[in-house]
Design a protein around this motif. Structure first.
Motif, PDB file in Angstrom:
ATOM      1  N   TYR A 227      17.075 -41.473 -61.150  1.00 48.52           N
ATOM      2  CA  TYR A 227      17.028 -42.100 -59.840  1.00 48.52           C
ATOM      3  C   TYR A 227      18.459 -42.238 -59.320  1.00 48.52           C
ATOM      4  O   TYR A 227      19.383 -42.533 -60.089  1.00 48.52           O
ATOM      5  CB  TYR A 227      16.358 -43.471 -59.937  1.00 48.52           C
ATOM      6  CG  TYR A 227      14.977 -43.406 -60.555  1.00 48.52           C
ATOM      7  CD1 TYR A 227      13.853 -43.147 -59.784  1.00 48.52           C
ATOM      8  CD2 TYR A 227      14.807 -43.563 -61.940  1.00 48.52           C
ATOM      9  CE1 TYR A 227      12.587 -43.072 -60.351  1.00 48.52           C
ATOM     10  CE2 TYR A 227      13.556 -43.483 -62.522  1.00 48.52           C
ATOM     11  CZ  TYR A 227      12.449 -43.237 -61.723  1.00 48.52           C
ATOM     12  OH  TYR A 227      11.205 -43.149 -62.293  1.00 48.52           O
ATOM     13  N   ALA A 228      18.655 -42.034 -58.024  1.00 53.20           N
ATOM     14  CA  ALA A 228      20.014 -41.994 -57.483  1.00 53.20           C
ATOM     15  C   ALA A 228      20.110 -42.751 -56.167  1.00 53.20           C
ATOM     16  O   ALA A 228      19.178 -42.761 -55.355  1.00 53.20           O
ATOM     17  CB  ALA A 228      20.466 -40.550 -57.284  1.00 53.20           C
ATOM     18  N   ASP A 229      21.260 -43.393 -55.983  1.00 54.86           N
ATOM     19  CA  ASP A 229      21.661 -43.966 -54.702  1.00 54.86           C
ATOM     20  C   ASP A 229      22.989 -43.306 -54.360  1.00 54.86           C
ATOM     21  O   ASP A 229      24.027 -43.634 -54.942  1.00 54.86           O
ATOM     22  CB  ASP A 229      21.804 -45.486 -54.802  1.00 54.86           C
ATOM     23  CG  ASP A 229      22.264 -46.124 -53.502  1.00 54.86           C
ATOM     24  OD1 ASP A 229      22.455 -45.396 -52.513  1.00 54.86           O
ATOM     25  OD2 ASP A 229      22.456 -47.355 -53.475  1.00 54.86           O
ATOM     26  N   ALA A 230      22.962 -42.326 -53.459  1.00 55.73           N
ATOM     27  CA  ALA A 230      24.141 -41.518 -53.145  1.00 55.73           C
ATOM     28  C   ALA A 230      24.573 -41.775 -51.712  1.00 55.73           C
ATOM     29  O   ALA A 230      23.775 -41.665 -50.781  1.00 55.73           O
ATOM     30  CB  ALA A 230      23.840 -40.037 -53.349  1.00 55.73           C
ATOM     31  N   ARG A 231      25.842 -42.118 -51.550  1.00 58.60           N
ATOM     32  CA  ARG A 231      26.432 -42.281 -50.228  1.00 58.60           C
ATOM     33  C   ARG A 231      27.718 -41.461 -50.194  1.00 58.60           C
ATOM     34  O   ARG A 231      28.694 -41.789 -50.876  1.00 58.60           O
ATOM     35  CB  ARG A 231      26.725 -43.755 -49.957  1.00 58.60           C
ATOM     36  CG  ARG A 231      27.130 -44.061 -48.514  1.00 58.60           C
ATOM     37  CD  ARG A 231      27.747 -45.436 -48.397  1.00 58.60           C
ATOM     38  NE  ARG A 231      26.832 -46.493 -48.817  1.00 58.60           N
ATOM     39  CZ  ARG A 231      27.239 -47.622 -49.371  1.00 58.60           C
ATOM     40  NH1 ARG A 231      28.514 -47.821 -49.628  1.00 58.60           N
ATOM     41  NH2 ARG A 231      26.366 -48.543 -49.717  1.00 58.60           N
ATOM     42  N   GLY A 232      27.710 -40.363 -49.456  1.00 62.48           N
ATOM     43  CA  GLY A 232      28.866 -39.478 -49.400  1.00 62.48           C
ATOM     44  C   GLY A 232      28.827 -38.374 -50.436  1.00 62.48           C
ATOM     45  O   GLY A 232      29.520 -37.367 -50.298  1.00 62.48           O
TER      46      GLY A 232
END
Length: 671
Positions: A227-232
């Motif tokens: 699971y990922a939370d990617a910003r940029g």
């Protein structure tokens, strides 16, 4: 790149701070373990880290000041040319990591940025093998790092505590680094035994050097989703083959805008990547709760006896919790290792009591056991300690994710952090205020209070004699959460150090003179706290001509210092730390017979829901006494303000600043 889990390295901003200490200790041939937090000479750093929660009201400004400013017409000191990380994760949580990094020094200060690198590892469960370590000249010539320039040193924050001596820094010193040089470091790190069985999590936060290419590859069993939370960070489509799935994230970034003074942590609004095999916070809480609850020593006779003897004669649960809290923060030394850097399982409560030290989760374990011994239920709470007011959408440990533990006492509706030696029961250090928290027993997210009481009253009395020397008396009283911070400062200070603090506060106000300090009783642990100073300032007023006297209603640390902090930037584009409070300040100044006031500042009044200010100036010619009264109320309602809120407040803040800088014009009459 900030590597926040224990399985990774050290961020570049921290590395800059390490180098100062490193050079001194290598010259002295003393074993050295550079600090990973600003905390920023090893005993001093350890002491600062221990006191950090008590002093963290100033953390946003400190954090911002540590960053390197980069503008479009000023090259960044160094550049990340290539940074590739491959993690091969097994179902049981064991990992093999391959890192390959090339950094380039673009300026003279960039040489300092890259010439010394660190690899952090847990010696009990991990092994590190350097595959390449070399300096590459601008012409392409390579110079390998010799074995004499590679050293394993003890993580300094363990502070000599045997229970925390598993953290090691492999320090690599690159030879012949100059402007235009590159350093190449590649290593393999293996972890045979996971910190938390069957899980993997990793946080990446840019270190704010330009990035030409950064690639993060996570290779997992196909039946273990990531699971990922990617910003940029750009996620490429996962690829599954031979029973495994590979997830890949790419990142590129040119020069960063500088971090503004007083800005909160970059990850609040900037780029960040958090990946985890744990699907949600409820599952994360359960994984922490299970091992943490299996402590057979929680009911140890020594713990029960201590709790009951400390609370003997008390019937009120809050009074009992306060007494036990005070005993904890004053008697159990805090080892400032962030949660997640070592196994997220507290040591046995009986061992913590016997050793008289522990990290945050150990503090929670022992304080919880003491509370239970007198019939008070409590619950562990996981959160971030630092200038971050949100958590990633997926759970995990890290610098801008979960890295700290405190306690929740349901029947008192009270959070408590016993690692904060300078925080009174009923309050929290600013570094854990106004942010999401994970209640471990319930497995749900809540939030710590956004505000708490902070009041300060100051009175300055000045009498100027016929020689122009000012004799002053100054008293300041703190109420609310800052009172115990101030009291704890003097509780831990020698008499000589206390007088140095007094002299420094006078000097920081712009006055040169003598200072003697007295304080309220530092043995008590709650309630308001006052300090008093007396002394003299020669030649504050000149017998000939005209003198502009500062209309001081406080020495350093008062409302002027607060407003200066808020106005550290003329324009803000980033969220900033806005901790409010209420200030009352008074000046009474008696002039000598030879002087008369020719100009007096005008009164000022401002009234805004967030910001109210008033000042009043009165001069009595009969007694030759000037009185100035000021009041400031800042009620932001939260600790992280937006750039738009600053823009709305700026004109009022400038008016307040102008009043606080006001001067009284005095002319000598010759009589």
């Amino acid at each position: 790149m900030t590597r926040a889990c224990a399985f990774a390295g050290i961020d570049a901003a921290v590395a800059r701070r390490m180098r100062v200490v490193a050079r001194l200790t290598w010259l002295l041939a003393v074993p050295f373990a550079p600090p990973r937090v600003s905390s920023f000479a090893v005993p001093l750093i350890t002491a600062l880290i221990t006191l950090l929660p008590a002093c963290i009201a100033a953390f946003p400004t400190l954090a911002a000041a540590d960053e390197i400013s980069t503008t479009s017409d000023e090259p960044a000191p160094s550049t990340i040319e290539r940074d590739v990380h491959l993690f091969e994760i097994q179902k049981d949580g064991s990992i093999e990591e391959h890192d390959d990094t090339v950094l380039r020094a673009d300026t003279a200060s960039g040489v300092d940025d890259i010439a010394q690198r660190y690899v952090w590892f847990n010696k009990d469960i991990e092994q590190v093998q350097l595959l390449a370590a070399e300096t590459i000249d601008p012409d392409g010539s390579a110079h390998p790092v010799g074995p004499e320039a590679i050293r394993d040193v003890q993580e300094p924050r363990s502070a000599g505590a045997p229970s925390f001596e598993d953290g090691v820094l492999r320090t690599v010193i690159f030879p012949g680094v100059e402007r235009g040089s590159r350093v190449h470091l590649a290593f393999r790190k293996t972890r045979a035994r996971p910190l938390q069985a069957g899980t993997f999590a990793y946080l990446v936060e840019p270190s704010r050097e330009p990035v030409e290419l950064q690639r993060l590859i996570f290779d997992l069993p196909a039946d273990v989703p990531l699971y990922a939370d990617a910003r940029g960070y750009v996620a490429l489509p996962p690829v599954t083959a031979n029973g495994r799935t590979r997830y890949e994230f790419d990142y590129r970034h040119g020069p960063y805008a500088r971090l503004e003074a007083g800005a909160v942590g970059y990850a609040n609004w900037g780029d960040r990547l958090m990946v985890s095999t744990v699907p949600d916070f409820a599952s994360f809480a359960a994984r922490y709760r299970g091992p943490a609850s299996n402590d057979a020593t929680r009911d140890d006779a020594a713990i029960v006896h201590l709790a009951r003897s400390l609370t003997e004669g008390l019937t009120d649960p809050r009074a009992k919790a306060r007494v036990l809290y005070d005993w904890m923060r004053l008697n159990i030394r805090y080892v400032a290792l962030f949660l997640g850097e070592t196994a997220a399982i507290p040591h046995k409560a009986a061992d913590i009591l016997r050793n008289r030290y522990g990290d945050c989760k150990d503090h929670v374990a022992l304080y919880g056991a003491l509370l239970a011994a007198v019939g008070i239920q409590s619950e562990a709470v996981l959160l971030n300690l630092g200038p971050y007011y949100s958590l990633p959408a997926v759970p995990g440990y890290g610098t801008s994710a979960i890295n700290h533990a405190i306690i929740w006492i349901p029947e008192l509706s009270q959070f408590a952090d016993t690692t904060a030696g300078g925080t009174e029961f009923g309050y929290l250090p600013a570094g854990v205020m106004d942010r999401p928290v994970l209640l471990v027993d319930q497995g749900v997210l809540a939030r710590t209070p956004a505000t708490q009481t902070r009041e300060r009253s100051a009175r300055v009395q000045i009498e100027i004699d016929d020689a122009g020397t000012a004799h002053y008396a100054y008293r300041v009283e703190d109420t609310g959460y800052t009172a115990e911070i101030e009291r704890n400062t003097f509780r831990r200070a020698t008499r000589q150090r206390a007088q140095q603090i007094a002299a420094s506060r006078l000097l920081q106000t712009g006055l040169h003179g003598s200072a003697q300090l007295q304080t309220d009783d530092v043995a008590i642990t709650s309630g308001p706290f006052a300090t008093s100073m007396q002394g003299s300032v020669p030649h504050l007023l000149w017998r000939d001509g005209t003198t502009a006297l500062p209309a001081l209603t406080s020495l350093s640390g008062g409302m002027a210092s607060q407003v200066d902090t808020w106005l550290a930037e003329p324009v803000r584009t980033q969220p900033w730390a806005c901790i409010g409070g209420e200030f009352d300040e008074t000046l009474e100044m008696t002039l000598p017979r030879f002087a008369r006031i020719t100009d007096l500042p005008a009164d000022t009044t401002l009234d805004d829901p967030m910001l109210a200010f008033s000042s009043h100036y009165v001069f009595d010619p009969t007694t030759r006494t000037l009185q100035v009264r000021r009041h400031l109320r800042a009620a932001f309602g939260h600790q992280m303000c937006t750039a738009d809120e600053f823009a709305a407040l700026r004109d009022d803040l400038v008016r307040i600043e102008r009043d606080l800088d006001a001067q009284v014009i005095v002319r000598a009459t010759g009589k």
